[in-house]
Structures are given as structure tokens and as C-alpha cells.
Motif scaffolding. Structure first.
Motif, PDB file in Angstrom:
ATOM      1  N   MET A 144       1.034  -1.265  -0.056  1.00 31.63           N
ATOM      2  CA  MET A 144      -0.035   0.463   0.109  1.00 31.63           C
ATOM      3  C   MET A 144       1.348   1.165  -0.299  1.00 31.63           C
ATOM      4  O   MET A 144       2.047   1.497   0.873  1.00 31.63           O
ATOM      5  CB  MET A 144      -0.555  -0.119   1.288  1.00 31.63           C
ATOM      6  CG  MET A 144      -2.237   0.428   1.281  1.00 31.63           C
ATOM      7  SD  MET A 144      -1.590   2.906   1.168  1.00 31.63           S
ATOM      8  CE  MET A 144      -3.078   3.594   0.899  1.00 31.63           C
ATOM      9  N   ILE A 145       0.774   1.809  -1.162  1.00 33.53           N
ATOM     10  CA  ILE A 145       1.222   3.641  -0.980  1.00 33.53           C
ATOM     11  C   ILE A 145       0.460   4.225  -0.919  1.00 33.53           C
ATOM     12  O   ILE A 145      -0.312   4.483  -2.070  1.00 33.53           O
ATOM     13  CB  ILE A 145       2.160   3.311  -2.268  1.00 33.53           C
ATOM     14  CG1 ILE A 145       3.534   2.763  -2.108  1.00 33.53           C
ATOM     15  CG2 ILE A 145       2.924   4.832  -2.131  1.00 33.53           C
ATOM     16  CD1 ILE A 145       4.372   2.086  -3.353  1.00 33.53           C
ATOM     17  N   PRO A 146      -0.066   5.298  -0.032  1.00 28.64           N
ATOM     18  CA  PRO A 146      -0.671   6.323  -0.227  1.00 28.64           C
ATOM     19  C   PRO A 146       0.719   7.545  -0.958  1.00 28.64           C
ATOM     20  O   PRO A 146       1.198   7.894  -0.345  1.00 28.64           O
ATOM     21  CB  PRO A 146      -0.847   7.027   1.251  1.00 28.64           C
ATOM     22  CG  PRO A 146       0.113   6.738   2.418  1.00 28.64           C
ATOM     23  CD  PRO A 146       1.222   5.960   1.278  1.00 28.64           C
ATOM     24  N   LYS A 147      -0.488   7.816  -2.202  1.00 31.56           N
ATOM     25  CA  LYS A 147       0.649   8.985  -2.738  1.00 31.56           C
ATOM     26  C   LYS A 147       0.276  10.472  -2.974  1.00 31.56           C
ATOM     27  O   LYS A 147      -0.572  11.031  -3.353  1.00 31.56           O
ATOM     28  CB  LYS A 147       0.537   8.624  -4.221  1.00 31.56           C
ATOM     29  CG  LYS A 147       1.844   9.099  -5.052  1.00 31.56           C
ATOM     30  CD  LYS A 147       3.186   8.825  -4.630  1.00 31.56           C
ATOM     31  CE  LYS A 147       4.083   9.080  -5.746  1.00 31.56           C
ATOM     32  NZ  LYS A 147       4.208  10.360  -6.191  1.00 31.56           N
ATOM     33  N   GLY A 148       0.984  11.450  -1.865  1.00 27.31           N
ATOM     34  CA  GLY A 148      -0.640  12.789  -2.019  1.00 27.31           C
ATOM     35  C   GLY A 148       0.355  13.609  -2.593  1.00 27.31           C
ATOM     36  O   GLY A 148       1.172  13.442  -3.510  1.00 27.31           O
ATOM     37  N   HIS A 273       9.199  13.346   1.114  1.00 26.46           N
ATOM     38  CA  HIS A 273      10.163  13.152   2.490  1.00 26.46           C
ATOM     39  C   HIS A 273       9.493  12.330   3.449  1.00 26.46           C
ATOM     40  O   HIS A 273      10.180  11.120   4.131  1.00 26.46           O
ATOM     41  CB  HIS A 273      10.858  14.214   3.479  1.00 26.46           C
ATOM     42  CG  HIS A 273      10.218  14.881   4.260  1.00 26.46           C
ATOM     43  ND1 HIS A 273       9.013  15.874   3.834  1.00 26.46           N
ATOM     44  CD2 HIS A 273       9.300  14.617   5.830  1.00 26.46           C
ATOM     45  CE1 HIS A 273       8.110  16.662   4.814  1.00 26.46           C
ATOM     46  NE2 HIS A 273       8.462  15.771   5.839  1.00 26.46           N
ATOM     47  N   SER A 274       8.169  11.997   3.347  1.00 21.72           N
ATOM     48  CA  SER A 274       7.252  10.899   4.394  1.00 21.72           C
ATOM     49  C   SER A 274       7.117   9.762   3.141  1.00 21.72           C
ATOM     50  O   SER A 274       5.762   9.922   2.525  1.00 21.72           O
ATOM     51  CB  SER A 274       6.305  11.778   4.359  1.00 21.72           C
ATOM     52  OG  SER A 274       5.164  10.932   5.549  1.00 21.72           O
ATOM     53  N   ALA A 275       7.823   9.308   2.862  1.00 16.59           N
ATOM     54  CA  ALA A 275       8.058   8.535   1.625  1.00 16.59           C
ATOM     55  C   ALA A 275       7.447   7.059   2.415  1.00 16.59           C
ATOM     56  O   ALA A 275       8.078   5.807   2.898  1.00 16.59           O
ATOM     57  CB  ALA A 275       9.668   8.364   1.423  1.00 16.59           C
ATOM     58  N   ARG A 276       6.121   7.179   2.230  1.00 17.49           N
ATOM     59  CA  ARG A 276       6.056   6.005   3.194  1.00 17.49           C
ATOM     60  C   ARG A 276       4.734   5.439   2.640  1.00 17.49           C
ATOM     61  O   ARG A 276       4.181   5.201   1.647  1.00 17.49           O
ATOM     62  CB  ARG A 276       3.987   6.604   3.836  1.00 17.49           C
ATOM     63  CG  ARG A 276       3.982   8.055   4.159  1.00 17.49           C
ATOM     64  CD  ARG A 276       2.928   8.633   4.442  1.00 17.49           C
ATOM     65  NE  ARG A 276       2.738   9.292   3.253  1.00 17.49           N
ATOM     66  CZ  ARG A 276       1.463   9.969   2.937  1.00 17.49           C
ATOM     67  NH1 ARG A 276       0.540  10.470   4.226  1.00 17.49           N
ATOM     68  NH2 ARG A 276       1.398  10.170   2.615  1.00 17.49           N
ATOM     69  N   ARG A 277       5.413   3.533   2.945  1.00 19.11           N
ATOM     70  CA  ARG A 277       4.679   2.823   2.026  1.00 19.11           C
ATOM     71  C   ARG A 277       3.808   1.095   3.179  1.00 19.11           C
ATOM     72  O   ARG A 277       5.044   1.788   4.402  1.00 19.11           O
ATOM     73  CB  ARG A 277       5.333   2.237   1.212  1.00 19.11           C
ATOM     74  CG  ARG A 277       6.746   1.904   2.019  1.00 19.11           C
ATOM     75  CD  ARG A 277       7.982   1.342   0.751  1.00 19.11           C
ATOM     76  NE  ARG A 277       9.356   0.872   0.893  1.00 19.11           N
ATOM     77  CZ  ARG A 277      10.223   1.725   1.553  1.00 19.11           C
ATOM     78  NH1 ARG A 277       9.590   2.929   1.299  1.00 19.11           N
ATOM     79  NH2 ARG A 277      11.387   1.032   1.751  1.00 19.11           N
ATOM     80  N   ALA A 278       3.986   0.359   3.220  1.00 21.27           N
ATOM     81  CA  ALA A 278       3.811  -0.673   3.762  1.00 21.27           C
ATOM     82  C   ALA A 278       3.228  -2.070   2.962  1.00 21.27           C
ATOM     83  O   ALA A 278       2.676  -2.099   1.738  1.00 21.27           O
ATOM     84  CB  ALA A 278       2.272  -0.714   4.646  1.00 21.27           C
ATOM     85  N   ARG A 279       3.532  -3.601   3.302  1.00 23.15           N
ATOM     86  CA  ARG A 279       3.359  -4.159   2.933  1.00 23.15           C
ATOM     87  C   ARG A 279       2.896  -5.538   3.735  1.00 23.15           C
ATOM     88  O   ARG A 279       3.046  -5.690   4.801  1.00 23.15           O
ATOM     89  CB  ARG A 279       4.845  -4.414   2.175  1.00 23.15           C
ATOM     90  CG  ARG A 279       4.845  -6.206   1.792  1.00 23.15           C
ATOM     91  CD  ARG A 279       5.819  -6.430   1.226  1.00 23.15           C
ATOM     92  NE  ARG A 279       7.169  -5.169   0.103  1.00 23.15           N
ATOM     93  CZ  ARG A 279       6.629  -5.213  -1.670  1.00 23.15           C
ATOM     94  NH1 ARG A 279       6.171  -5.841  -1.701  1.00 23.15           N
ATOM     95  NH2 ARG A 279       7.613  -4.141  -1.427  1.00 23.15           N
ATOM     96  N   ALA A 280       1.901  -6.176   3.485  1.00 22.87           N
ATOM     97  CA  ALA A 280       1.366  -7.729   4.052  1.00 22.87           C
ATOM     98  C   ALA A 280       1.942  -8.848   3.167  1.00 22.87           C
ATOM     99  O   ALA A 280       1.532  -8.639   1.548  1.00 22.87           O
ATOM    100  CB  ALA A 280      -0.124  -7.518   4.104  1.00 22.87           C
TER     101      ALA A 280
END
Length: 291
Positions: A144-148, A273-280
Motif C-alpha cells: 500500500m502506497i498513499p501518494k500525496g 520526505h514522508s516516503a510512506r509504504r506498507a506491505r503484507a
């Protein structure tokens, strides 16, 4: 291995929240590296403030940034995995809606013409869902990547001429970083797509922008160009938040594809700079969360 859509839904929900609240360790290490190498006192102070903001957000279980972005889910399906494609997409959408309503999050997704916000972080063709395949046995990855908008608004495509050579790539990337200035909340990750068709090139740039720090392009020439561009970008003096300094970018990442003999597409997509991502990761033994 059979995947239950309900498990996908829950993971999609959890991943949105995790991505918004937990910055990956490689990005935290990137901050530390930039701070150690920063020669400008103001820039160093800005980097330290950013680092404190990250720590405070995590301690207080709060969002790293108020922009919850356009939700992007990348699915990679391995061998011997049984699932219903339609149910998979529906489950991801449902999980995205639940995350927005149950926590709650600010929905940043609107209709492109009337600007109506359904308050679900969803809309026509959103969340964006990409599905790919690999040869890992009994394995499914959901990222999941939230792209601002601060990063996504700084996206460019150039249909370069082959005769312009590698120099055109170098010049275009540098120009894009200068054009973005402070608008992408630097330090940034600069994603560069090279080759393919126009649409594939832009997609490659986004893959590059959201790749883990410390990784390298699988193509040796691409990896060498990454190193040269990373050094060049950090000589521009843009600095953290555009206030000057050495730390303009964590890195420049490149992804390549073969292209037509008479064209050479180049795309740039940035990550803030808030390079957010998460993985399952789904395996026969259960679900493992990470980045």
C-alpha cells in the motif's frame, strides 16, 4: 494456497493505516545519513525537526502527514495461489473505505470534474490497483502506497529523441528537481522511468520513486546513472524544504524498459520526505506485515 477475500480486505484496511503512521526504517536511516553529511546549519536544523516530527507521530499513534493521498495498492501474485480476481479488487476497495471511515482519515479523493468527495478515499478507478505476477511459490504480496499531491503534482514526461542521448536524461531530471523546488517537501526520492511507451514510462517512474532506499536498478547502466544523478541532484542547493543545503534528495532511482528505435521516453515522479509504504505478505503459514 487459497486466499480468503476477507483477509485481503482486512490487510488493505490495516496497511492504509500502517503506511500513514509508520515510516519505513530505510527512510529513517536515510534521514540520519543526510543529517550526518549536511554542511548547512539551517538545513541540519530542518532535518532534525523532521526527524522529531516522525518520532512524535509514532509515539502518539498519529499521522505522519495530514495528506492521506491517493491510495495505491500493488498486488504481486506468486505460483499456486488460488484467488478470485474480481473479489480481490472488491476486497481492496472495501478495506480502503473501512480504513477511512473507521479511524477516521481525511479523504483526499474527489471527482475530477465536480470535485465531490465521497469521504471514502475511493472513487471511479480509485483506489489504484496494480496486479503483477512472479514465480515465488504460494506467495502473495499486497503493498500500500498513499501518494500525496505534493509529490504527485511534480510529475513530468518527455518524449526525447534517441539522438539526444543520455545527456537528455540527465538534463531533464535536473530541470525537474529544480522546477519542483520546495513543492515536494524535500528531501525527496526522485523516481525516473526510461523507455517503454509513454504510459509505461510514467508507471516505471512511480515504481522507482517508491522503491526502498538502498536498492539499485537491476540494469548495470541504469544503476550507474542512478549514482551519477543522485550526486548531481544533491549539488543543486535546494535542500530540506527548499531552504538550501546539501540534502535535496535521499536518492535518484531509475527503472528501465525496452523502447522503440525512434523514441526514448523519460518520466520523473517524486516522493516526498514522508516516503510512506506498507506491505503484507500472504503465505501458507499466515500473514506477515512489513515494508
Amino acid at each position: 494456497m487459497k486466499i480468503n477475500p476477507k483477509d485481503i480486505e482486512q490487510a488493505a484496511c490495516d496497511l492504509y493505516i500502517r503506511a500513514l503512521k509508520m515510516l519505513p526504517d530505510d527512510v529513517k536511516a536515510g534521514f540520519q545519513r543526510l543529517s550526518q553529511n549536511e554542511s548547512n546549519d539551517t538545513a541540519k536544523a530542518v532535518l532534525d525537526t523532521m526527524t522529531r516530527n516522525i518520532a512524535v507521530a509514532e509515539v502518539n499513534d498519529n499521522l505522519l502527514c495530514q495528506d492521506t493521498g491517493v491510495p495505491i495498492y500493488n498486488v504481486t501474485v506468486g505460483r499456486n495461489v488460488e484467488l478470485d480476481g474480481g473479489a480481490l479488487k472488491a476486497a481492496i476497495r472495501s478495506g480502503c473505505e473501512r480504513a477511512t471511515r473507521e479511524h477516521p482519515l481525511r479523504s483526499s479523493v474527489v471527482h475530477p470534474l465536480n470535485r465531490r468527495n465521497e469521504q471514502t478515499s475511493c472513487g471511479h478507478k480509485v483506489p489504484v490497483i496494480h496486479i503483477d505476477y512472479d514465480d515465488v511459490d504460494q506467495h502473495l504480496s499486497l503493498e500500500m502506497i498513499p501518494k500525496g499531491s505534493g509529490s504527485e503534482n511534480n510529475s513530468w514526461l518527455k518524449m526525447a529523441l534517441p539522438a539526444e542521448g543520455v545527456g537528455a536524461i540527465h538534463e531533464f531530471v535536473i530541470d525537474c528537481v529544480l522546477r519542483a523546488g520546495a513543492k515536494t517537501c524535500p528531501p525527496v526520492v526522485v523516481g525516473v522511468g526510461i523507455g517503454g511507451t509513454a504510459d509505461l514510462c510514467v508507471h516505471l517512474a512511480k515504481i522507482a520513486a517508491t522503491r526502498g532506499l538502498g536498492s539499485a536498478c537491476s540494469d548495470p547502466e541504469g544503476a550507474e546513472l542512478e549514482r551519477k544523478l543522485s550526486a548531481a541532484v544533491n549539488m543543486l542547493g535546494v535542500g530540506p524544504q527548499g531552504l538550501g543545503g546539501d540534502a535535496t534528495a535521499f536518492a535518484v532511482h531509475i527503472e528501465l524498459a525496452a523502447t522503440h528505435i525512434s523514441m526514448n521516453p523519460i518520466a520523473v515522479n517524486m516522493q516526498c520526505h514522508s516516503a510512506r509504504r506498507a506491505r503484507a505478505t500472504f503465505t501458507p503459514t499466515g500473514i506477515e506485515y512489513g515494508v
